[in-house]
Design an enzyme around this catalytic site. Structure first.
Site, PDB file in Angstrom:
ATOM      1  N   ASP A  97       0.839  -1.196   0.000  1.00  0.00           N
ATOM      2  CA  ASP A  97       0.000   0.000   0.000  1.00  0.00           C
ATOM      3  C   ASP A  97       0.874   1.245   0.000  1.00  0.00           C
ATOM      4  OD1 ASP A  97      -2.437   1.315  -0.001  1.00  0.00           O
ATOM      5  OD2 ASP A  97      -2.493   1.477   2.171  1.00  0.00           O
ATOM      6  N   TYR A  99       1.102   5.732  -0.434  1.00  0.00           N
ATOM      7  CA  TYR A  99       0.698   6.893   0.380  1.00  0.00           C
ATOM      8  C   TYR A  99       0.795   8.088  -0.555  1.00  0.00           C
ATOM      9  CZ  TYR A  99       1.199   9.489   4.912  1.00  0.00           C
ATOM     10  OH  TYR A  99       1.061  10.294   6.023  1.00  0.00           O
ATOM     11  N   HIS A 104      -3.697  13.891   1.438  1.00  0.00           N
ATOM     12  CA  HIS A 104      -3.875  12.955   2.547  1.00  0.00           C
ATOM     13  C   HIS A 104      -2.651  12.962   3.463  1.00  0.00           C
ATOM     14  CE1 HIS A 104      -4.879   9.372   4.836  1.00  0.00           C
ATOM     15  NE2 HIS A 104      -3.727   8.841   4.483  1.00  0.00           N
ATOM     16  N   GLU A 165     -10.110   3.792   4.419  1.00  0.00           N
ATOM     17  CA  GLU A 165      -9.260   4.542   3.508  1.00  0.00           C
ATOM     18  C   GLU A 165      -9.740   4.241   2.098  1.00  0.00           C
ATOM     19  OE1 GLU A 165      -5.208   5.422   5.935  1.00  0.00           O
ATOM     20  OE2 GLU A 165      -5.167   3.641   4.674  1.00  0.00           O
ATOM     21  N   GLU A 167      -9.360   3.998  -1.577  1.00  0.00           N
ATOM     22  CA  GLU A 167      -8.177   3.864  -2.424  1.00  0.00           C
ATOM     23  C   GLU A 167      -8.561   3.190  -3.738  1.00  0.00           C
ATOM     24  OE1 GLU A 167      -4.673   2.260  -0.645  1.00  0.00           O
ATOM     25  OE2 GLU A 167      -5.193   2.943   1.382  1.00  0.00           O
ATOM     26  N   ASP A 199      -8.862   0.273   2.597  1.00  0.00           N
ATOM     27  CA  ASP A 199      -7.820  -0.158   3.534  1.00  0.00           C
ATOM     28  C   ASP A 199      -8.254   0.218   4.954  1.00  0.00           C
ATOM     29  OD1 ASP A 199      -5.405  -0.931   4.674  1.00  0.00           O
ATOM     30  OD2 ASP A 199      -4.393   0.940   4.161  1.00  0.00           O
ATOM     31  N   ARG A 203      -7.133   3.401  13.928  1.00  0.00           N
ATOM     32  CA  ARG A 203      -6.182   4.501  14.169  1.00  0.00           C
ATOM     33  C   ARG A 203      -5.534   4.435  15.536  1.00  0.00           C
ATOM     34  NH1 ARG A 203      -5.096   5.700   9.102  1.00  0.00           N
ATOM     35  NH2 ARG A 203      -6.956   6.331   7.954  1.00  0.00           N
ATOM     36  N   GLN A 206      -2.938   1.635  15.340  1.00  0.00           N
ATOM     37  CA  GLN A 206      -1.894   2.129  14.432  1.00  0.00           C
ATOM     38  C   GLN A 206      -0.994   3.158  15.126  1.00  0.00           C
ATOM     39  OE1 GLN A 206      -3.541   4.029  10.939  1.00  0.00           O
ATOM     40  NE2 GLN A 206      -1.576   4.822  10.262  1.00  0.00           N
ATOM     41  N   LYS A 219      -3.788  -2.283  10.479  1.00  0.00           N
ATOM     42  CA  LYS A 219      -4.325  -2.347   9.115  1.00  0.00           C
ATOM     43  C   LYS A 219      -4.457  -3.770   8.563  1.00  0.00           C
ATOM     44  CE  LYS A 219      -2.689   2.236   7.762  1.00  0.00           C
ATOM     45  NZ  LYS A 219      -3.775   2.854   6.993  1.00  0.00           N
ATOM     46  N   THR A 223      -8.644  -5.852   4.350  1.00  0.00           N
ATOM     47  CA  THR A 223      -8.607  -4.880   3.262  1.00  0.00           C
ATOM     48  C   THR A 223      -9.640  -5.350   2.252  1.00  0.00           C
ATOM     49  OG1 THR A 223      -6.218  -4.607   3.580  1.00  0.00           O
ATOM     50  CG2 THR A 223      -7.133  -3.769   1.510  1.00  0.00           C
ATOM     51  N   GLU A 324      -9.550  12.261   8.629  1.00  0.00           N
ATOM     52  CA  GLU A 324      -9.471  13.614   8.057  1.00  0.00           C
ATOM     53  C   GLU A 324     -10.835  14.296   8.036  1.00  0.00           C
ATOM     54  OE1 GLU A 324      -6.927  13.417   4.213  1.00  0.00           O
ATOM     55  OE2 GLU A 324      -7.556  11.388   4.711  1.00  0.00           O
TER      56      GLU A 324
HETATM   57  O1  LIG Z   1       1.100   9.429   8.092  1.00  0.00           O
HETATM   58  C1  LIG Z   1       0.824   8.553   8.885  1.00  0.00           C
HETATM   59  O2  LIG Z   1       1.316   8.557  10.000  1.00  0.00           O
HETATM   60  C2  LIG Z   1      -0.121   7.448   8.540  1.00  0.00           C
HETATM   61  C3  LIG Z   1      -0.686   7.309   7.333  1.00  0.00           C
HETATM   62  C4  LIG Z   1      -1.660   6.292   6.997  1.00  0.00           C
HETATM   63  O3  LIG Z   1      -2.217   5.579   7.806  1.00  0.00           O
HETATM   64  C5  LIG Z   1      -2.018   6.190   5.574  1.00  0.00           C
HETATM   65  C6  LIG Z   1      -1.729   4.904   4.876  1.00  0.00           C
HETATM   66  O4  LIG Z   1      -2.057   3.773   5.187  1.00  0.00           O
HETATM   67  C7  LIG Z   1      -1.274   5.109   3.508  1.00  0.00           C
HETATM   68  C8  LIG Z   1      -2.377   5.653   2.686  1.00  0.00           C
HETATM   69  O5  LIG Z   1      -3.420   5.006   2.600  1.00  0.00           O
HETATM   70  O6  LIG Z   1      -2.227   6.731   2.098  1.00  0.00           O
HETATM   71 CA   LIG Z   2      -3.839   2.890   3.148  1.00  0.00          CA
HETATM   72 MG   LIG Z   3      -5.759  -2.786   5.286  1.00  0.00          MG
END
Ligand SMILES: O=C(O)/C=C/C(=O)CC(=O)CC(=O)O
Ligand SMILES: [Ca+2]
Ligand SMILES: [Mg+2]
Length: 368
Positions: A97, A99, A104, A165, A167, A199, A203, A206, A219, A223, A324
Site C-alpha cells: 500500500d 501513500y 492525505h 481509507e 483507495e 484499507d 487509528r 496504528q 491495518k 482490506t 481527516e
Molecule cells: O502518516 C501517517 O502517519 C499514517 C498514514 C496512513 O495511515 C495512511 C496509509 O495507510 C497510507 C495511505 O493510505 O495513504
Molecule cells: Ca492505506
Molecule cells: Mg488494510
C-alpha cells in the site's frame, strides 16, 4: 434495472458461481455475468481465480476482451447477476500500500504529528509505502470485525477509532524476474487492471504500534476490494496529467511519467455520501509506484496488488478517511453496524462514464 456503468465499453472481470457450483471467470455486462469459461473454452477461465488468465499477458487480455464484447452483444452465455455468487476475483500474491496523495499525507501529518512538518523529508522523493497482509484481502460485502489490540499506552481492547481509507488498487498480471527492476514505461506490460479498495484502519492501534517500522496490526485485519477488476483497456480514455512534481523525481521514477486516472470516488456511510475524492489529485502516478516497488530488484508475481494510498483531494469534502473528515472528532469513527460503500466512476471509451465495481463492508462487533 440496467446499470449504465456496465455497458459494452466496460466489461470488468470477476469470479462467480451458481448454486454452489464451481467458481469460474466471467465479465459483467449490465445486470448479467457473461460466462467466459463456458463460451471460450479457454482453460485459464475455467478457474476459481483470475490468476491463470492474468499471467497470459496483454495480447491474450486484448483478444479475450474482444471475444467478451462479441459474446456480450450476442447475449449468449449471460447469467443474471441476481443468480450468481461473486467471490474474491484473484488470489492476492503480495499486497503493498502506497501513500501517494499529497493532501492525505499532509492532513494525516498535521493530525498525527502536529509539532513537526506535515510532510516528512522523503515524501516528494519517493512514493512511500508499506507491505500489507495479502491473506486478509477480502471481497466486497465481507463483514469487517472490529479489531482488538494494544491501544495508546499499552491498554488492550477493541479499537474505538475504526476508519476507512478510500483507495484504488492495481492488479499485477505478468510477473517479473528477481533482480530486474520494472521500468515505469513497462507499466502496461505488467498491470492488468484496477479494483476499488478500502484499507480499513484502526487509528488507535496504528498510532501506538507503527513507530518506527510502519503499519502492522492496525491495518492487517482486513482490506476490502471490489468483486470486479476493470481492465486497463476499459480505462484508455481515463488517463490525465496529475498536478505535477517538485522536485523532479530521480530518472528511475520517470519524471514526466505522471499520468493518473480520472476516477471519481464516492464515500457512502449508511447510505449517505459524505465525501467525493478524486484520483486526479494524486501526486505519484501508478507507473511511478510500480517502478519504485521493483527498483531494488524485488520481483512481481501474478496477483500482486498495490494500493494507491488514501485518495484525498484539496477540499474538505474530498477526503478519503474519517480521520481527516472528522479532524479530531471522535464520533466520526465507525460504530458497530455501520456500512461503508466506496463507489467509483471513470470516463469510458464509449463517451459516458463507467462505474467500477463498488466496495462495501459492514462493521461487526469485536470478538469476545
Ligand atoms: O502518516 C501517517 O502517519 C499514517 C498514514 C496512513 O495511515 C495512511 C496509509 O495507510 C497510507 C495511505 O493510505 O495513504
Ligand atoms: Ca492505506
Ligand atoms: Mg488494510
Amino acid at each position: 434495472m440496467t446499470d449504465p456503468g456496465f455497458g459494452l465499453d466496460h466489461l470488468p472481470y470477476g469470479v462467480f458461481s451458481v448454486d454452489g457450483g464451481p467458481r469460474r471467470v466471467g465479465v459483467r455486462h449490465e445486470d448479467t455475468v457473461v460466462d467466459l469459461a463456458a463460451a471460450t473454452g479457454r482453460p485459464e477461465l475455467d478457474a476459481p481465480s483470475l490468476n491463470a488468465f492474468l499471467a497470459l499477458g496483454p495480447a491474450v487480455w486484448h483478444e479475450t476482451r474482444s471475444q467478451a464484447r462479441t459474446l456480450a452483444e450476442s447475449g449468449e452465455h449471460a447469467v443474471p447477476l441476481a443468480d450468481v455468487t461473486l467471490h474474491l476475483p484473484f488470489e492476492v500474491a503480495d499486497y503493498v500500500d502506497f501513500y501517494a496523495s499529497e493532501h492525505h499525507a499532509t492532513n494525516v501529518g498535521r493530525i498525527f504529528r502536529p509539532d513537526g512538518d506535515a510532510l516528512l523529508p522523503n515524501w516528494k522523493h519517493l512514493p512511500v509505502g508499506y507491505h500489507g497482509r495479502a491473506g486478509t484481502v477480502v471481497p466486497s460485502g465481507t463483514a469487517v470485525v472490529r479489531p482488538r489490540g494494544q491501544r495508546p499506552g499499552g491498554h488492550f481492547g477493541a479499537s474505538t477509532r475504526l476508519d476507512i481509507e478510500a483507495e484504488l488498487g492495481f492488479v499485477v498480471g505478468v510477473g517479473s524476474a528477481l533482480g530486474t527492476p520494472v521500468p515505469y514505461d513497462a507499466f502496461a506490460d505488467h498491470v492488468f487492471g484496477v479494483v476499488g479498495l478500502n484499507d480499513w484502519s484502526a487509528r488507535d492501534i496504528q498510532a501506538w504500534e507503527y513507530v518506527p517500522l510502519g503499519p502492522f496490526l492496525g491495518k492487517s485485519f482486513a482490506t476490502s476490494v471490489s468483486h470486479w477488476v476493470t481492465p486497463l483497456e476499459a480505462l484508455a480514455e481515463a488517463w490525465v496529467d496529475l498536478p505535477g512534481q517538485d522536485p523532479e523525481p530521480l530518472p528511475y521514477l520517470g519524471p514526466g511519467a505522471t499520468r493518473g486516472l480520472d476516477i471519481d470516488v464516492e464515500v457512502v456511510v449508511n447510505g449517505t455520501v459524505i465525501s467525493r475524492p478524486s484520483y486526479r489529485t494524486m501526486y505519484w502516478s501508478p507507473a511511478q509506484m510500480l517502478a519504485h516497488l521493483t527498483v531494488n530488484g524485488a520481483s512481481l508475481r501474478t496477483g500482486d496488488l498495490y494500493g494507491s494510498g488514501t485518495i484525498s483531494g484539496p477540499e474538505a469534502d474530498q477526503r478519503g478517511s474519517l480521520l481527516e473528515i472528522g479532524w479530531g472528532d471522535e464520533s466520526a469513527f465507525l460504530a458497530d453496524g455501520d456500512e461503508v460503500v466506496l463507489r467509483y466512476t471513470a470516463p469510458g471509451t464509449g463517451g459516458g462514464r463507467i462505474a467500477l465495481g463498488d466496495v462495501s463492508g459492514r462493521i461487526a462487533p469485536a470478538a469476545d
